[in-house]
Design an enzyme around this catalytic site. Structure first.
Site, PDB file in Angstrom:
ATOM      1  N   ARG A 104       0.883  -1.182   0.000  1.00 55.45           N
ATOM      2  CA  ARG A 104       0.000   0.000   0.000  1.00 55.45           C
ATOM      3  C   ARG A 104       0.908   1.217   0.000  1.00 55.45           C
ATOM      4  NH1 ARG A 104      -5.244   1.111   3.694  1.00 55.45           N
ATOM      5  NH2 ARG A 104      -6.007  -0.226   2.011  1.00 55.45           N
ATOM      6  N   HIS A 131      -7.460   1.304  -6.190  1.00 49.13           N
ATOM      7  CA  HIS A 131      -7.624   0.316  -5.112  1.00 49.13           C
ATOM      8  C   HIS A 131      -8.234  -0.951  -5.723  1.00 49.13           C
ATOM      9  CE1 HIS A 131      -7.820  -1.279  -1.219  1.00 49.13           C
ATOM     10  NE2 HIS A 131      -8.674  -0.475  -0.627  1.00 49.13           N
ATOM     11  N   GLN A 134     -10.050  -3.776  -3.685  1.00 48.56           N
ATOM     12  CA  GLN A 134     -11.350  -3.330  -3.185  1.00 48.56           C
ATOM     13  C   GLN A 134     -12.431  -3.514  -4.252  1.00 48.56           C
ATOM     14  OE1 GLN A 134     -12.061  -1.813   0.048  1.00 48.56           O
ATOM     15  NE2 GLN A 134     -14.076  -2.395  -0.693  1.00 48.56           N
ATOM     16  N   ASP A 226     -17.526   6.985  -0.665  1.00 52.13           N
ATOM     17  CA  ASP A 226     -16.259   6.824   0.055  1.00 52.13           C
ATOM     18  C   ASP A 226     -15.939   8.161   0.726  1.00 52.13           C
ATOM     19  OD1 ASP A 226     -13.803   5.850   0.974  1.00 52.13           O
ATOM     20  OD2 ASP A 226     -12.762   6.220  -0.922  1.00 52.13           O
ATOM     21  N   CYS A 266     -16.458   1.386   1.054  1.00 53.00           N
ATOM     22  CA  CYS A 266     -15.291   0.515   1.241  1.00 53.00           C
ATOM     23  C   CYS A 266     -14.806   0.515   2.689  1.00 53.00           C
ATOM     24  CB  CYS A 266     -14.169   0.941   0.309  1.00 53.00           C
ATOM     25  SG  CYS A 266     -13.604   2.618   0.607  1.00 53.00           S
ATOM     26  N   ARG A 294     -13.527  -8.833   1.284  1.00 53.01           N
ATOM     27  CA  ARG A 294     -12.135  -8.508   0.943  1.00 53.01           C
ATOM     28  C   ARG A 294     -11.268  -9.745   1.133  1.00 53.01           C
ATOM     29  NH1 ARG A 294     -10.121  -3.400   1.323  1.00 53.01           N
ATOM     30  NH2 ARG A 294      -8.251  -4.387   0.488  1.00 53.01           N
TER      31      ARG A 294
END
Ligand code: CP
Ligand code: NVA
Length: 307
Positions: A104, A131, A134, A226, A266, A294
């Site tokens: 990340r 992402h 996700q 988000d 998310c 996930r």
């Protein structure tokens, strides 16, 4: 076993529609099957985090364990990267020890560099730009809830950020329509939209920009939002909260949507900003199933890349 064409999971943009489906089918199989398997017995994953994480960190770590493997967590400060060792050297050295690297990072370029120099698979666990894990996992969740993907409409409201970029790239690969509504200055990348429109020609997806939330969500099967302030944007917090206020997902907006619309986020959520408590905790919300998935989807990615 069928494999992914590339050794890495860098961006959804590098996946064909068939590969997206392969990941979703594998996720379904793993979720339905026994929790613990030995697909990655004896394999090790290094996880590098330049930013905070709850879901990505824990779901990858537990996922590796359930596949019979082992995962190690490093903040970038733990590694010599924090003192200036190059990504080039880090990728080469880690490849001598581990069987996969998940990272990340702030810059998308860092993932590209890791993948370029590593000889083991590299997985993008979020960058400022995208992402992918996700969005793949979100497709799996929608498929699980609604039984299909093609022809459904996902409406994203709010900041045109990393999560939206991957959602656009993902939806067009499975024939889903994506509407997005963001204020001026917060639209998604033109390049992502342009490239995704090309893919949409072969899958029949529509990608539609709106200037207001109500028009964007009218025919939605899924509403997605988000945070307004992503990791690394803390200095812009007050301005962003003001600029995005009209794009809040609240009960007034929900009244304009279909009664059975699914609500996704998310997470982490900033309750009271982009989404209100009554909506995130309400009957349409599937955010915790979404978070659980996930792990199942990433187990599929790990298995496809590393076994
Ligand atoms: N959705 C997500 O990636 O959450 P974390 O930042 O907690 O990993
Ligand atoms: N857009 C958010 C997503 C967190 C999972 C961020 O980048 O902070």
């Amino acid at each position: 076993m069928k494999k992914l064409r590339n050794k890495d999971l860098i961006s959804i943009n590098y996946l064909t529609p068939e590969e997206v489906n392969l990941i979703l089918n594998e996720a379904e199989m793993l979720k339905k099957g026994p929790r613990n398997t030995e697909y990655l017995k004896g394999k090790t994953l290094a996880m590098i985090f330049e930013k905070s994480s709850t879901r990505t960190r824990v779901s990858f770590q537990v996922g590796m364990y359930q596949l019979g493997g082992y995962a190690m967590f490093f903040s970038s400060q733990d590694l010599q990267i924090g003192r200036g060792e190059t990504i080039h050297d880090t990728a080469k050295v880690l490849s001598r020890y581990v069987d996969g690297i998940m990272a990340r990072t702030f810059k998308y370029q860092t993932i590209l560099d890791l993948a370029k120099y590593a000889t083991v698979p590299v997985i993008n666990g979020l960058t400022d730009f995208d992402h992918p894990c996700q969005a793949l996992s979100d497709l799996f969740t929608i498929y699980e809830k609604l039984g299909n993907l093609k022809g459904l409409t996902l409406s994203y409201i709010g900041d045109g950020n990393n999560v939206l970029h991957s959602l656009i790239q993902a939806c067009v690969r499975v024939g889903m329509n994506i509407n997005y509504a963001s204020p001026v200055g917060y639209k998604p990348s033109d390049l992502v939209v342009k490239e995704s429109l090309e893919v949409a020609k072969s899958t029949g997806s529509k990608v539609t920009e709106y200037n207001d939330a109500v028009s964007a969500i009218k025919d939605a099967d899924v509403i997605y939002t988000d945070v307004w302030v992503s990791m690394g944007q803390e200095e812009e917090k007050e301005k962003r909260k003001k600029d995005l206020l009209a794009f809040q997902l609240n009960s007034d907006l929900m009244k304009k949507a279909k009664s059975n619309v699914l609500v996704m986020h998310c997470l982490p959520a900033h309750r009271g900003e982009e989404i209100t408590d009554d909506v995130i905790d309400g009957p349409n919300s599937i955010v915790f199933d979404q978070a659980e998935n996930r792990m199942h989807t990433q187990k599929a990615i790990l298995k496809l890349l590393m076994s």
